[in-house]
Design an enzyme around this catalytic site. Structure first.
Site, PDB file in Angstrom:
ATOM      1  CB  THR A 160      -0.970   4.927  10.771  1.00  0.00           C
ATOM      2  OG1 THR A 160      -0.784   5.300   9.335  1.00  0.00           O
ATOM      3  CG2 THR A 160      -0.831   6.136  11.565  1.00  0.00           C
TER       4      THR A 160
ATOM      5  CG  ASP B 262      -8.459  -6.557  11.789  1.00  0.00           C
ATOM      6  OD1 ASP B 262      -8.479  -6.863  13.352  1.00  0.00           O
ATOM      7  OD2 ASP B 262      -8.163  -7.543  11.310  1.00  0.00           O
ATOM      8  N   GLY B 263      -9.636  -1.756  12.585  1.00  0.00           N
ATOM      9  CA  GLY B 263      -9.311  -0.550  12.201  1.00  0.00           C
ATOM     10  C   GLY B 263     -10.148  -0.067  10.951  1.00  0.00           C
ATOM     11  CD  GLU B 264      -9.452  -0.668   7.061  1.00  0.00           C
ATOM     12  OE1 GLU B 264     -10.016   0.007   6.080  1.00  0.00           O
ATOM     13  OE2 GLU B 264      -8.382  -0.034   7.474  1.00  0.00           O
TER      14      GLU B 264
ATOM     15  CG  ASN C 107      -1.812   1.299   1.309  1.00  0.00           C
ATOM     16  OD1 ASN C 107      -1.958   1.868   0.527  1.00  0.00           O
ATOM     17  ND2 ASN C 107      -2.232   1.347   2.533  1.00  0.00           N
TER      18      ASN C 107
ATOM     19  CD  GLU D 118      -8.193  -3.153   1.410  1.00  0.00           C
ATOM     20  OE1 GLU D 118      -7.569  -3.529   0.575  1.00  0.00           O
ATOM     21  OE2 GLU D 118      -8.734  -1.913   1.433  1.00  0.00           O
TER      22      GLU D 118
ATOM     23  N   GLY E 270      -0.057  -1.475   6.927  1.00  0.00           N
ATOM     24  CA  GLY E 270      -0.372  -1.629   8.335  1.00  0.00           C
ATOM     25  C   GLY E 270      -1.529  -2.592   8.458  1.00  0.00           C
ATOM     26  CG  ASP E 271      -3.227  -2.803  12.177  1.00  0.00           C
ATOM     27  OD1 ASP E 271      -2.629  -3.911  12.220  1.00  0.00           O
ATOM     28  OD2 ASP E 271      -2.841  -1.655  13.210  1.00  0.00           O
ATOM     29  N   GLY E 272      -4.830  -1.603   7.870  1.00  0.00           N
ATOM     30  CA  GLY E 272      -5.768  -1.596   7.077  1.00  0.00           C
ATOM     31  C   GLY E 272      -5.614  -2.740   5.785  1.00  0.00           C
TER      32      GLY E 272
END
Length: 799
Positions: free
Chosen positions: A159, A344-346, A61, A127, A121-123
């Site tokens: 992040t 997961d932050g999404e 990403n 996915e 990162g976690d995003g």
């Protein structure tokens, strides 16, 4: 009825094998000249699978972490190719929009990639994890004869990188590449979330509902500000927030009502929100979630308890509950449809949603960190409601490195201070001919274990920790050295740091108390004391042990880990506490300061003796008023000389005879005498301050009484009666009793519990106190001691 929501661990396992076609998902080629995957097919089918090159797909990403991920990836790619290119086909795929990583992952699995590795990162990780599934089922390889499943790897460069924190991983891509190169496997769990009509969502970290999810939603819009985005998200999340009543069903049991829920977090791992240890007992290998529920929290609760949320000690806080579950259903009683959900932050939308067990077979893999004595492996995420058959990592060993910023800053500052000091005060050279010899080796070239142990014991005799005089041949050149604050690699750097640290000492003593031998390591228990060369000459004393890990091939020490049996607060107190010698110096400096101030007072006293009115005051005041003022100030000056002399003699005696430490000890005895816990720092401190307050009142009473009722009364300035004098002092004591305990208690708790954020919390406390005092002082406090009357009509008021 409200909306129904359930969350659980999936189950089952399936295996796949790599296909022979050139992957269509490879946006960029791997190594220049690397063989085509189609050509590899003939090799694979004609020969053994062990000779096959692995196909690794890196999903990058480039916009992650405000563009930092893309920049770091460009720098990293040459090293990655040189490190893995000999055994792997490296393919990179750059995402350019939301959900693109899901499609890339699914195509890679279908084409038979050995591993899909997340760079971000976690995003992005979220996915890619969801790319392993399609319509609630496991994505499979086109080649049904495949003998292994696709792995999920991670190079944390995002992040927050909260998932990586649970395994102690840093945002260090080079360490992640080493984990990939080892290529072993183990298992962890995956959670599954499904709405009433939506496709299921999968998560490996934390899913949450209500305020935390709302804050995460807003934080995602401010990722360009780095970790500050979580603070902005939290502030925006509080706007319009209302706690909601929820109904919860655990493990298909009965419904339970939880009133005024602020946030509900379901943890497969420990961290979310940029380092917040929200589910501290979560273990991604035990087949269970940890559910943490925060109820009836106000904005100031988060402000006061934020440090507990970050260090994972919030489970003991009132209105916080935790439980371990296999599955959980959540129902919103009000049915407002405004409850945020994320994983997961999404952001996943709003309730109503269902969270339920996944019943299809899945088998996913992720890079994972091993127990001590092992380096790195790859871990298999096993979607199963049962306990994993693989060995679970203990909580102790799976904990991330201590993120205490203050401790790390102190460590690096001490290293820098040692380097700087070595330039101005080079340490004395210690002869070290015995440390330069080579240790005995066996036929394979490995160093004899007994010889290494003996050399370590000899190093202790030479106080190697402060002299740097250690047997170099007993350590690997790239040996890792670690302590509670930090770690680094490099024997010469360790030797330099030890030598420089010695330059900060005036005296030291190090002794090996006990040695223990184990199969792969040795442990040396030691005691250490020294006098630092700081101006106040603090004495540092500690005990602890050091672990020496031995390499199986060379026999040398490849890892040196120190453990200090001294809490950081105690260590800090030792460093800040002056030695007895300093008390003498401190007393001398006080006397010198007193002499200098007395010299200035004498100059002023001489000026007050001048009988004539200064030219600048002619026409302003009369000679009579000038004489009265001069007589008053001369008497005040004489009084000041006597008062200051008594003060300096008293303070010097207190310091020289160490009255304050003695009084601190006695105050603890007093706390115990009245039936309270003397080990309680707050109670002990308040008792000490109460004694100090009484002492100050007693010693200052004669001087205050003489100043008011003798000097000021003689010159016509005193308007107070004896009753008013003592009542004012009594009011002052009562105010101190009311105001000081909560302020001191808050400060002690902040210092004790605040960790890396103590300074921020103290600043907030100071700001609040200033604001409160500015508000209440003119209204409540000042009228207790003064009578305020309006200015009468006249020229003064008009002007």
């Amino acid at each position: 009825m409200g909306s129904i929501n359930q969350i659980a661990v999936g189950c089952g396992i399936a295996t796949v094998r790599v296909s022979m076609a050139k992957p269509s998902w490879a946006v960029r080629a791997e190594l220049p000249g690397a063989p085509d995957l189609f050509a590899e097919r003939s090799i694979l089918r004609s020969g053994s699978s062990s000779s096959r090159r692995r196909d690794l797909v890196f999903v990058v990403n480039p916009s992650g972490a405000n563009g930092r991920t893309g920049k770091e990836w460009k720098k990293l790619l040459p090293y990655l190719r040189s490190r893995l290119g000999a055994d792997c086909n490296i393919c990179e795929s750059l995402t350019s929009g939301p959900s693109q990583a899901i499609d890339i992952t699914r195509e890679a699995i279908r084409e038979g990639a050995d591993a899909v590795i997340v760079v971000g990162g976690d995003g992005t990780l979220h996915e890619v994890v969801n790319g392993f599934f399609w319509a609630g089922k496991r994505v499979t390889n086109y080649d049904k004869e495949a003998t292994h499943s696709t792995a999920l790897g991670l190079i944390p460069l995002g992040t927050g990188s909260d998932f990586a924190r649970s395994f102690g991983w840093k945002n260090n891509p080079y360490e992640a590449i080493e984990r990939i190169a080892k290529g072993q496997r183990s298992r962890i769990d995956v959670g599954v979330i499904c709405g009433e009509t939506d496709e299921p969502h999968y998560f490996v970290n934390v899913a949450d509902i209500h305020l935390s999810a709302k804050a995460g939603y807003h934080a995602s819009k401010y990722k360009k500000f780095g970790n500050l985005c979580y603070v902005i998200g939290a502030l925006k999340g509080f706007i319009g927030h209302h706690n909601q009543d929820l109904k919860i069903k655990v493990n298909e049991g009965e419904w339970e009502v939880y009133p005024q829920v602020t946030a509900l977090c379901i943890g497969n791992a420990k961290y979310f929100g940029g380092g917040m240890k929200i589910t501290p007992n979560a273990d991604p290998q035990n087949g269970k979630f940890e559910v943490v529920i925060l109820q009836d929290f106000k904005w100031y609760d988060f402000l006061l308890k934020l440090h507990k949320l970050y260090n994972g000690t919030h489970l003991s806080v009132e209105n916080v509950s935790s439980r371990s579950v296999h599955s959980i259903e959540v129902e919103e009683i009000a049915g407002s449809g405004s409850i945020y959900v994320q994983s997961d932050g999404e952001h996943l939308g709003f309730l109503p949603r269902k969270f339920y067990n996944h019943i299809e077979a899945t088998d996913v893999i992720v890079l994972f960190k091993l127990l001590p004595n092992q380096r790195y492996i790859i871990c298999r995420i096993h979607c199963s409601g049962e306990n994993s058959t693989s060995k679970s990592i203990s909580n102790k060993e799976s904990q991330p490195e201590n993120a205490n910023v203050v401790l790390k800053v102190a460590w690096y500052a001490s290293e820098f201070l040692g380097i700087a000091t070595s330039f101005f005060n080079p340490p004395s050279k210690v002869e070290a001919p015995e440390t330069a010899f080579e240790l005995a080796r066996d036929g394979s070239g490995a160093v004899d274990r007994a010889g290494v142990v003996k050399s370590i014991k000899d190093d202790f005799e030479r106080s190697y920790f402060v002299t740097g005089n250690l047997t170099l041949d007993a350590y690997e050149e790239d040996c890792e050295f670690a302590d509670p604050a930090s770690s680094f690699k490099g024997l010469q750097r360790f030797k330099r740091n030890c030598t420089n640290f010695g330059s900060l000492l005036t005296k030291s003593n190090m002794k090996l108390l006990k040695w223990e031998d184990f199969e792969d390591k040795g442990i040396g228990h030691w005691r250490f004391s020294c006098i630092l060369s700081f101006p106040w000459r603090p004495i540092l004393s500690a005990s602890g042990y050091t672990e020496y890990y031995f390499d199986k091939q060379s026999g040398k020490v490849f890892r040196h880990v120190e453990h200090w049996n001294v809490p950081k607060m105690v260590l800090l107190k030792q460093i800040l506490k002056p030695s007895r010698r300093f008390w003498l110096k401190k007393t001398g400096s006080m006397i010198l300061m007193y002499i200098f101030e007395t010299y200035l007072d004498l100059r002023q006293h001489s000026a007050l003796k001048l009988p004539t009115l200064p030219n600048t005051l002619e026409g302003v005041i009369s000679q009579e008023k000038f004489e009265k003022s001069r007589a008053y100030h001369l008497e005040r000056s004489h009084f000041h000389f006597v008062h200051e002399l008594v003060r300096i003699l008293t303070d010097s005696a207190i310091l020289f005879f160490k009255v304050l430490p003695w009084f601190w000890k006695k105050s603890g005895h007093f706390v115990a005498l009245v039936g309270l816990n003397e080990e309680n720092e707050i109670l002990h401190t308040l008792a000490f301050l109460a004694g100090v307050l009484i002492w100050l009142e007693i010693t200052s009473l004669p001087f205050s009484f003489y100043s008011i009722f003798v000097i000021e009364a003689r010159h016509g300035f005193n308007k107070r009666t004896i009753w008013l004098f003592f009542s004012d002092r009594l009011k002052g004591i009562c105010l101190s009793v009311i105001l000081v305990p909560p302020i001191v208690s808050a400060a002690i708790l902040i210092i004790k519990k605040g960790g890396a954020y103590s300074v921020i919390y103290l600043w907030v406390l100071t700001f609040i106190l200033s604001f409160v005092m500015m508000t209440i002082y003119p209204i409540l406090i000042a009228p207790l001691f003064h009578k305020f009357t309006p200015l009468p009509e006249g020229q003064l008021r008009e002007n």
